[in-house]
Design a protein around this motif. Structure first.
Motif, mmCIF file in Angstrom:
data_model
loop_
_atom_site.group_PDB
_atom_site.id
_atom_site.type_symbol
_atom_site.label_atom_id
_atom_site.label_comp_id
_atom_site.label_asym_id
_atom_site.label_seq_id
_atom_site.Cartn_x
_atom_site.Cartn_y
_atom_site.Cartn_z
ATOM 1 N N LEU A 140 30.794 140.184 -4.396
ATOM 2 C CA LEU A 140 29.271 139.481 -3.529
ATOM 3 C C LEU A 140 28.695 140.359 -4.913
ATOM 4 O O LEU A 140 28.491 141.817 -4.554
ATOM 5 N N ARG A 141 27.065 139.696 -5.973
ATOM 6 C CA ARG A 141 26.666 140.557 -6.233
ATOM 7 C C ARG A 141 24.985 140.112 -6.120
ATOM 8 O O ARG A 141 24.627 139.048 -5.589
ATOM 9 N N PRO A 142 24.173 141.052 -6.444
ATOM 10 C CA PRO A 142 22.550 140.438 -5.668
ATOM 11 C C PRO A 142 22.465 139.109 -6.348
ATOM 12 O O PRO A 142 22.479 138.950 -7.371
ATOM 13 N N GLY A 143 21.613 138.581 -5.840
ATOM 14 C CA GLY A 143 21.489 137.076 -6.025
ATOM 15 C C GLY A 143 22.122 135.649 -5.476
ATOM 16 O O GLY A 143 22.265 134.487 -5.446
ATOM 17 N N ASP A 144 23.278 136.573 -5.157
ATOM 18 C CA ASP A 144 24.486 135.780 -5.143
ATOM 19 C C ASP A 144 24.242 135.184 -3.731
ATOM 20 O O ASP A 144 23.802 135.501 -2.708
ATOM 21 N N LYS A 145 24.333 133.232 -3.146
ATOM 22 C CA LYS A 145 23.853 132.712 -2.519
ATOM 23 C C LYS A 145 25.853 133.548 -1.216
ATOM 24 O O LYS A 145 26.971 133.190 -1.623
ATOM 25 N N VAL A 146 25.461 133.399 -0.117
ATOM 26 C CA VAL A 146 26.491 133.638 1.306
ATOM 27 C C VAL A 146 27.098 132.058 1.307
ATOM 28 O O VAL A 146 26.067 131.645 1.410
ATOM 29 N N MET A 147 27.912 132.421 2.386
ATOM 30 C CA MET A 147 27.646 130.815 2.910
ATOM 31 C C MET A 147 27.428 130.628 4.542
ATOM 32 O O MET A 147 26.509 131.841 4.742
ATOM 33 N N SER A 148 26.624 130.099 5.161
ATOM 34 C CA SER A 148 25.477 129.725 6.387
ATOM 35 C C SER A 148 25.841 129.950 7.325
ATOM 36 O O SER A 148 27.761 130.499 7.048
ATOM 37 N N VAL A 149 25.803 130.786 8.675
ATOM 38 C CA VAL A 149 26.207 131.277 9.671
ATOM 39 C C VAL A 149 26.779 130.016 9.896
ATOM 40 O O VAL A 149 28.665 130.459 10.600
ATOM 41 N N ARG A 150 27.039 129.116 9.836
ATOM 42 C CA ARG A 150 27.893 127.581 10.040
ATOM 43 C C ARG A 150 28.710 127.751 9.939
ATOM 44 O O ARG A 150 30.384 127.553 10.356
ATOM 45 N N GLU A 151 29.400 127.534 8.194
ATOM 46 C CA GLU A 151 29.993 127.956 7.613
ATOM 47 C C GLU A 151 30.922 128.746 7.813
ATOM 48 O O GLU A 151 32.102 129.217 7.661
ATOM 49 N N LEU A 152 30.733 130.418 7.793
ATOM 50 C CA LEU A 152 31.256 131.327 8.335
ATOM 51 C C LEU A 152 31.765 131.041 9.126
ATOM 52 O O LEU A 152 33.005 131.541 9.427
#
Length: 133
Positions: A30-42
């Motif tokens: 995971l790099r700076p600026g990357d979008k992470v999964m939403s709370v619901r998705e994770l």
């Protein structure tokens, strides 16, 4: 799947997410600026309560590792490297680990060898990810 949750671990689920997210960032997955999964998705992906993921994300935001943007999503902070990280919690964790090692009859030289190996792995992966930028 980026996360592996151990339901049998004594470590709370939200802490597992926090620690694994830190590792993913350090390793450059995971790099700076990357979008992470939403709370619901994770939560759906890990088959856990969304409140647990939300608690982990809130802690990661408090640490300066994640930024939450309403309506856009959650992202790895672009300046997470510049965050001033307190060494005190790490020292406390090492002290607790020393007690746990004694309790489990893990020899000092074995504990040091394991720690050095894991520390070098993280460092190598971090060096690899920064060299490619």
């Amino acid at each position: 799947m980026l996360y592996k949750i151990d339901m049998k671990s004594a470590e709370p689920l939200y802490e597992q997410i926090v620690n694994q997210t830190k590792a993913l960032v350090i390793r450059g997955i995971l790099r700076p600026g990357d979008k992470v999964m939403s709370v619901r998705e994770l939560a759906t992906d890990l088959v856990i309560n969304p409140n647990t993921v939300s608690k982990a994300y809130q802690e990661l935001e408090r640490l300066g590792l994640l930024e939450m943007h309403r309506g856009r999503g959650t992202f790895v902070s672009k300046d997470w490297v510049d965050q001033s990280v307190s060494r005190e919690p790490v020292i406390v964790a090492i002290k607790k680990l020393a007690i746990d090692c004694h309790y489990a009859n893990v020899a000092l030289d074995e504990a040091i060898t394991i720690f050095e190996t894991e520390y070098k792995k993280v460092g190598e992966n971090h060096a690899d990810s920064t060299a490619t930028e």
